[in-house]
Structures are given as structure tokens and as C-alpha cells.
Scaffold this active site. Structure first.
Site, PDB file in Angstrom:
ATOM      1  CB  ILE A  59      -0.843 -17.694   1.893  1.00  0.00           C
ATOM      2  CG1 ILE A  59      -1.086 -16.747   0.708  1.00  0.00           C
ATOM      3  CG2 ILE A  59      -0.766 -16.948   3.218  1.00  0.00           C
ATOM      4  CD1 ILE A  59      -2.525 -16.311   0.597  1.00  0.00           C
ATOM      5  CG  LEU A  83      -0.143  -9.447  -4.956  1.00  0.00           C
ATOM      6  CD1 LEU A  83       0.300  -9.899  -6.342  1.00  0.00           C
ATOM      7  CD2 LEU A  83       1.047  -8.895  -4.159  1.00  0.00           C
ATOM      8  CE  LYS A  84      -1.691  -1.840  -0.315  1.00  0.00           C
ATOM      9  NZ  LYS A  84      -1.857  -1.014   0.845  1.00  0.00           N
ATOM     10  CB  SER A 124     -11.805  -4.415  -1.516  1.00  0.00           C
ATOM     11  OG  SER A 124     -11.752  -3.159  -2.122  1.00  0.00           O
ATOM     12  CE1 TYR A 148      -6.973  -6.013  -4.140  1.00  0.00           C
ATOM     13  CE2 TYR A 148      -8.618  -4.301  -4.432  1.00  0.00           C
ATOM     14  CZ  TYR A 148      -7.849  -5.086  -3.600  1.00  0.00           C
ATOM     15  OH  TYR A 148      -7.970  -4.963  -2.249  1.00  0.00           O
ATOM     16  CE  LYS A 152      -8.638  -8.290  -1.692  1.00  0.00           C
ATOM     17  NZ  LYS A 152      -8.012  -9.009  -0.586  1.00  0.00           N
ATOM     18  NE  ARG A 230     -12.700   6.685  -4.788  1.00  0.00           N
ATOM     19  CZ  ARG A 230     -13.165   7.355  -5.854  1.00  0.00           C
ATOM     20  NH1 ARG A 230     -14.161   8.219  -5.709  1.00  0.00           N
ATOM     21  NH2 ARG A 230     -12.663   7.156  -7.052  1.00  0.00           N
ATOM     22  CG  ASP A 293     -10.111   7.094 -10.161  1.00  0.00           C
ATOM     23  OD1 ASP A 293      -9.830   5.975  -9.699  1.00  0.00           O
ATOM     24  OD2 ASP A 293      -9.391   8.094 -10.013  1.00  0.00           O
TER      25      ASP A 293
HETATM   26  P1  NAD Z   1      -0.347  -4.562   2.427  1.00  0.00           P
HETATM   27  O1  NAD Z   1       0.262  -4.775   1.084  1.00  0.00           O
HETATM   28  O2  NAD Z   1       0.301  -3.587   3.338  1.00  0.00           O
HETATM   29  O3  NAD Z   1      -0.494  -5.945   3.202  1.00  0.00           O
HETATM   30  C1  NAD Z   1      -0.612  -7.186   2.543  1.00  0.00           C
HETATM   31  C2  NAD Z   1       0.498  -8.073   3.077  1.00  0.00           C
HETATM   32  O4  NAD Z   1       0.384  -9.351   2.475  1.00  0.00           O
HETATM   33  C3  NAD Z   1       1.898  -7.552   2.745  1.00  0.00           C
HETATM   34  O5  NAD Z   1       2.660  -7.497   3.921  1.00  0.00           O
HETATM   35  C4  NAD Z   1       2.451  -8.567   1.754  1.00  0.00           C
HETATM   36  O6  NAD Z   1       3.865  -8.717   1.892  1.00  0.00           O
HETATM   37  C5  NAD Z   1       1.693  -9.809   2.159  1.00  0.00           C
HETATM   38  N1  NAD Z   1       1.516 -10.789   1.083  1.00  0.00           N
HETATM   39  C6  NAD Z   1       1.126 -10.568  -0.195  1.00  0.00           C
HETATM   40  N2  NAD Z   1       1.053 -11.726  -0.864  1.00  0.00           N
HETATM   41  C7  NAD Z   1       1.386 -12.710   0.021  1.00  0.00           C
HETATM   42  C8  NAD Z   1       1.501 -14.120  -0.073  1.00  0.00           C
HETATM   43  N3  NAD Z   1       1.234 -14.770  -1.217  1.00  0.00           N
HETATM   44  N4  NAD Z   1       1.885 -14.808   1.016  1.00  0.00           N
HETATM   45  C9  NAD Z   1       2.156 -14.170   2.178  1.00  0.00           C
HETATM   46  N5  NAD Z   1       2.073 -12.833   2.326  1.00  0.00           N
HETATM   47  C10 NAD Z   1       1.681 -12.110   1.262  1.00  0.00           C
HETATM   48  O7  NAD Z   1      -1.872  -4.161   2.166  1.00  0.00           O
HETATM   49  P2  NAD Z   1      -2.993  -3.679   3.183  1.00  0.00           P
HETATM   50  O8  NAD Z   1      -3.416  -2.327   2.737  1.00  0.00           O
HETATM   51  O9  NAD Z   1      -2.587  -3.903   4.575  1.00  0.00           O
HETATM   52  O10 NAD Z   1      -4.149  -4.679   2.766  1.00  0.00           O
HETATM   53  C11 NAD Z   1      -4.429  -5.862   3.477  1.00  0.00           C
HETATM   54  C12 NAD Z   1      -5.582  -6.571   2.794  1.00  0.00           C
HETATM   55  O11 NAD Z   1      -6.705  -5.704   2.747  1.00  0.00           O
HETATM   56  C13 NAD Z   1      -5.285  -6.962   1.348  1.00  0.00           C
HETATM   57  O12 NAD Z   1      -5.884  -8.220   1.107  1.00  0.00           O
HETATM   58  C14 NAD Z   1      -5.987  -5.893   0.542  1.00  0.00           C
HETATM   59  O13 NAD Z   1      -6.382  -6.350  -0.730  1.00  0.00           O
HETATM   60  C15 NAD Z   1      -7.194  -5.593   1.427  1.00  0.00           C
HETATM   61  N6  NAD Z   1      -7.721  -4.242   1.229  1.00  0.00           N
HETATM   62  C16 NAD Z   1      -6.888  -3.177   1.294  1.00  0.00           C
HETATM   63  C17 NAD Z   1      -7.390  -1.896   1.075  1.00  0.00           C
HETATM   64  C18 NAD Z   1      -6.471  -0.711   1.063  1.00  0.00           C
HETATM   65  O14 NAD Z   1      -6.775   0.273   0.374  1.00  0.00           O
HETATM   66  N7  NAD Z   1      -5.377  -0.716   1.806  1.00  0.00           N
HETATM   67  C19 NAD Z   1      -8.753  -1.726   0.825  1.00  0.00           C
HETATM   68  C20 NAD Z   1      -9.579  -2.850   0.789  1.00  0.00           C
HETATM   69  C21 NAD Z   1      -9.044  -4.112   0.995  1.00  0.00           C
HETATM   70  C1  WQD Z   2      -8.949   8.320  -3.962  1.00  0.00           C
HETATM   71  C2  WQD Z   2      -9.334   9.564  -4.751  1.00  0.00           C
HETATM   72  C3  WQD Z   2      -8.587   9.514  -7.028  1.00  0.00           C
HETATM   73  C4  WQD Z   2      -4.307   9.634  -6.104  1.00  0.00           C
HETATM   74  C5  WQD Z   2      -8.286   2.305  -4.210  1.00  0.00           C
HETATM   75  C6  WQD Z   2      -8.670   0.957  -4.746  1.00  0.00           C
HETATM   76  C7  WQD Z   2      -9.638   0.285  -3.811  1.00  0.00           C
HETATM   77  C8  WQD Z   2      -9.114   0.253  -2.377  1.00  0.00           C
HETATM   78  C9  WQD Z   2      -8.650   1.594  -1.934  1.00  0.00           C
HETATM   79  C10 WQD Z   2      -8.043  -1.868  -2.051  1.00  0.00           C
HETATM   80  C11 WQD Z   2      -9.816   9.266  -6.165  1.00  0.00           C
HETATM   81  C12 WQD Z   2      -7.906  10.626  -6.275  1.00  0.00           C
HETATM   82  C13 WQD Z   2      -5.687   9.612  -6.011  1.00  0.00           C
HETATM   83  C14 WQD Z   2      -3.686  10.778  -6.673  1.00  0.00           C
HETATM   84  C15 WQD Z   2      -5.853  11.784  -6.973  1.00  0.00           C
HETATM   85  N1  WQD Z   2      -7.997  -0.616  -2.241  1.00  0.00           N
HETATM   86  N2  WQD Z   2      -6.446  10.670  -6.427  1.00  0.00           N
HETATM   87  N3  WQD Z   2      -4.500  11.810  -7.069  1.00  0.00           N
HETATM   88  O1  WQD Z   2      -9.131   4.666  -6.107  1.00  0.00           O
HETATM   89  O2  WQD Z   2     -10.815   5.128  -4.260  1.00  0.00           O
HETATM   90  O3  WQD Z   2      -9.454   3.114  -4.148  1.00  0.00           O
HETATM   91  O4  WQD Z   2      -7.746   2.163  -2.893  1.00  0.00           O
HETATM   92  O5  WQD Z   2      -9.009  -2.592  -1.955  1.00  0.00           O
HETATM   93  O6  WQD Z   2      -9.830  -0.986  -4.309  1.00  0.00           O
HETATM   94  O7  WQD Z   2      -9.270   1.147  -6.014  1.00  0.00           O
HETATM   95  O8  WQD Z   2      -8.357   5.265  -3.750  1.00  0.00           O
HETATM   96  O9  WQD Z   2      -6.617   6.697  -2.796  1.00  0.00           O
HETATM   97  O10 WQD Z   2      -6.302   5.799  -5.143  1.00  0.00           O
HETATM   98  O11 WQD Z   2      -8.022   7.548  -4.733  1.00  0.00           O
HETATM   99  O12 WQD Z   2      -6.524  12.742  -7.367  1.00  0.00           O
HETATM  100  O13 WQD Z   2      -2.461  10.858  -6.822  1.00  0.00           O
HETATM  101  O14 WQD Z   2      -8.152  10.377  -4.914  1.00  0.00           O
HETATM  102  O15 WQD Z   2      -8.897   9.923  -8.342  1.00  0.00           O
HETATM  103  O16 WQD Z   2     -10.815  10.193  -6.470  1.00  0.00           O
HETATM  104  P1  WQD Z   2      -9.492   4.580  -4.679  1.00  0.00           P
HETATM  105  P2  WQD Z   2      -7.212   6.299  -4.079  1.00  0.00           P
END
Ligand code: NAD
Ligand code: WQD
Length: 345
Positions: A59, A83-84, A124, A148, A152, A230, A293
């Protein structure tokens, strides 16, 4: 609608894509495959009976993006790409700001050039940081604790400023809590590279025998059993949230919603649920707390219910059962050979 889905082969996007195709939308997916597997496209096709357009592109690449907008008449963009990994974001801050913030800026600029006025953005719950009050509403203080989380929040602010400058632009920032689960067919799910950072993928890899034991990060939090709490939300419910958020694409302004269930689940409750559903042991050891955490984090999702008509439908057992089905059918994730998968289906 003709919808451009960035990060289209990723975990949440792929589930959303199947939901949107079933609802009759036309999709164009773009992904650089930095964190996903091209095999996802076949699974989307298998589940939806349709193969959406796909571009392997970044992108941040202006020429690639503008070629996509030239080739397709796009009505709305759902922007998942990014990236996440929270820990990695502290080690590579510039990379995260480039990918998440500059990448989003590039996308917005190309949307402006092609007069595309509707955006849904993957934000997020991490923007809230360490909660001062629970449950978290959209009005709760914003204080991201990680690079991260700051990426966002920066993108949310850029989007809000753009909405103020262009009164015909509509944006929906969806703040996901902890997405888990998989498609109920077992054909799509979360397939993290390397050692999973997140709890549920780690537990399921322990249950399937890929990892020896779960490290529980702290049992001395001020929660009922001392482990972190969570708000886990099924990816299918999240996908539905995106479908409903498309309703706001004719409603200019910047809208923000929490997407969570509203209830908290502890690490040990999650382990117990997984043992019960899978029938497999999940050996664990108690370790020190993980830096960064928080004790507990869960949503007030009333705004999404009132304004989008969205409410999580799936419970903890659904989340765990669907994760387990995906893990069991695809022990090597999307690397699992299709022949092996067919045998099991
Ligand atoms: P994911 O890594 O599976 O999906 C993200 C996708 O974006 C991947 O397929 C990756 O290859 C692609 N990507 C990364 N950088 C790119 C770039 N510069 N150009 C094109 N493609 C690119 O992650 P997800 O869990 O599906 O998360 C999707 C979105 O939701 C992310 O923005 C993430 O930050 C957000 N989000 C995820 C979580 C979570 O815990 N999974 C929680 C809150 C928010
Ligand atoms: C959940 C709970 C850990 C792994 C993260 C990002 C957040 C969002 C979602 C993108 C916590 C505990 C975990 C392990 C453990 N992503 N844990 N052993 O930290 O709430 O959120 O993912 O936006 O931004 O910070 O999720 O699944 O990592 O942890 O005990 O091996 O599980 O301490 O209490 P988190 P998580």
C-alpha cells in the site's frame, strides 16, 4: 458495492471477505503477503464460490495503488493492511510508523485523487492503553502504551482531520478488542508466522503438540484468578461488524466504534475452555508478567449496538471450538497440503 480490501489475505480480512462476497459485494484484494499466505485465496474461493481480484502489492507503493484504482471503480475501502506485533513495534519503530502510518497516508492520498470517499479502518483497543475505568467506551481516555498503539491512534487522527477538511468523506474506525476464532468450516483461520504472540494461537499449538507448554504471563494481577483478563471476540462477529459498518459509508464524518463482547475472560478460563472443547491437555507454567500487559481490558460495545445494530453473537465455546477445528484440520496452517485437508473434511 465495489470494495477495495487492503491486507486482503490477512486473518481478519479473509473472514470479512467471505462475509462480504456472500452479501453480494464485489471485492478487490491487495496484500504484499508480508504476513499472509497466497493459499488464502483458494480458501476464499472454496467458501464463497467466487475468486475476487487480487493484487500482490504494497500500500506504500503509489504506482501500484493508483493502477488498482484506475483498473477498478472503487466505492469504498476497508483498510486492514498493517503490522500488528506489539513487541516488534518497540524494536522497529520506524518500520512500524512507515508501514502503518505512512502506508495509510499513501492510501488516503490515492483515495483522494480518485475521489473515493468511504473508508473503514482497522483500529485497535490498544489505543486506550492501561484502562483507568472499565468497561472502555469510545470516550475513554486515549493513551497508547506501545509504538503499535500509537500508529493506530495517529492514523485515526489523520482520518479525523481528513474528514474535517472534506465534509463528503465518511470514515469508520473500528477498535477491535482481542480477535480470535476461525471460520466454522475449518478452512480459514489465524496462521501466525513463527512463535505466536497471542494467547489463543499459542494454546492451540500446545494442544496440537507443536509446542510443549503455555507460559502464563503472571498470576498476581488484581483479577479473580490472578491472570490477565481480555475481551475475546470471534472473527466472524468482527466480519459482520464490517458488513454493518458499510451502512455508514453514506454518512460523512469520522465514526468510531468498539467491537468487543463486553465481557472479560482470564487466561486460565481460556485454557480450561480449550481443554474442555479439544479434549487435549494444555500443560502450562506460571511465568513473570509480560512487560506492557495490563490486568484487564474489556469493551462497552453499546455504541455499535445502537448505531450499527451490531452485537457479538458467538460465545467463548464457539471461539475455542472454531479455533480447534481450524488447528486440527490444518496442523501446518495454510501450508497444510490440500490433499490432506480433503481427507479430513
Ligand atoms: P494480519 O497480519 O493477518 O493481516 C494484515 C495483512 O496486511 C497481512 O496479510 C499482511 O501481509 C498485509 N500487509 C501488511 N503490510 C502491508 C502493506 N504495506 N501493504 C500491503 N499489505 C500489507 O493481521 P490481522 O490480525 O488480520 O489484522 C488486520 C488489521 O487489524 C491490522 O491493521 C491490525 O493492526 C488490526 N488489528 C488486529 C488485531 C488482532 O489482534 N488481530 C486487533 C486489533 C486491530
Ligand atoms: C492475552 C492475555 C497475556 C500469550 C494484543 C495486542 C493488541 C491486539 C490484540 C492488535 C494477556 C496472556 C498471552 C501467552 C499469556 N492486537 N498471555 N501467555 O496482549 O491483550 O493484545 O493482541 O491490535 O494490540 O496488544 O493479547 O493474546 O497477547 O494476550 O499468558 O503466551 O494472555 O499476558 O493477559 P493482548 P494476547
Amino acid at each position: 458495492m465495489n470494495i477495495l480490501v487492503t491486507g486482503g489475505t490477512g486473518y481478519i480480512a479473509s473472514h470479512t471477505a467471505v462475509k462480504l462476497l456472500a452479501a453480494g459485494h464485489q471485492l478487490v484484494l491487495v496484500d504484499n503477503l508480508a504476513n499472509s499466505n497466497i493459499a488464502v485465496l483458494d480458501r476464499i474461493a472454496l467458501l464463497s464460490g467466487q475468486k475476487p481480484h487480487f493484487y500482490q502489492a504494497d500500500i506504500g507503493n503509489y504506482a501500484a495503488l493508483s493502477a488498482i484504482f484506475t483498473a477498478h471503480q472503487i466505492d469504498a475501502v476497508i483498510h486492514f493492511a498493517g503490522l500488528k506485533a506489539v513487541g516488534e513495534s518497540a524494536q522497529k519503530p520506524l518500520h512500524y510508523y512507515r508501514e502503518n502510518v505512512a502506508g495509510s497516508l499513501q492510501l488516503l492520498e490515492v483515495m483522494q485523487e480518485f475521489a473515493v470517499k468511504s473508508l473503514i479502518f482497522s483500529s485497535s483497543a490498544t489505543v486506550y492503553g492501561d484502562p483507568r475505568e472499565l468497561p472502555l467506551t469510545e470516550q475513554s481516555p486515549i493513551q497508547p502504551q506501545s509504538v503499535y498503539g500509537r500508529t493506530k491512534w495517529m492514523v485515526e487522527q489523520i482520518i479525523a482531520d481528513h474528514c474535517s477538511a472534506d465534509p463528503s468523506f465518511s470514515a469508520v474506525c473500528l477498535r477491535y478488542f482481542n480477535p480470535v476464532g476461525a471460520h466454522p468450516s475449518g478452512l480459514m483461520g489465524e496462521d501466525p508466522n513463527g512463535i505466536p504472540n497471542n494467547l489463543l494461537p499459542f494454546i492451540s499449538q500446545v494442544a496440537i503438540g507443536r509446542r510443549e507448554q503455555l507460559s502464563v504471563f503472571g498470576n498476581d494481577y488484581p483479577t479473580a484468578d490472578g491472570t490477565g483478563v481480555r475481551d475475546y471476540i470471534h472473527v466472524q462477529d468482527l466480519a459482520e461488524g464490517h458488513r454493518l459498518a458499510l451502512k455508514l459509508t453514506n454518512n460523512p464524518g469520522c465514526h468510531r466504534f468498539n467491537l468487543g463482547t463486553g465481557s472479560g475472560v482470564s487466561v486460565l478460563e481460556m485454557v480450561d475452555a480449550f481443554r474442555a472443547v479439544s479434549g487435549h491437555p494444555v500443560p502450562l507454567i506460571i511465568c513473570p508478567r509480560r512487560t506492557g500487559d495490563v490486568a484487564a481490558c474489556y469493551a462497552d460495545a453499546a455504541k455499535a449496538q445502537h448505531e450499527l445494530g451490531w452485537q457479538a453473537q458467538l460465545n467463548l465455546t464457539d471461539m475455542v471450538a472454531d479455533t480447534w477445528r481450524w488447528q486440527h484440520l490444518n496442523p501446518q496452517g495454510y501450508q497444510t497440503p490440500p490433499a490432506k485437508l480433503k481427507e479430513k473434511l
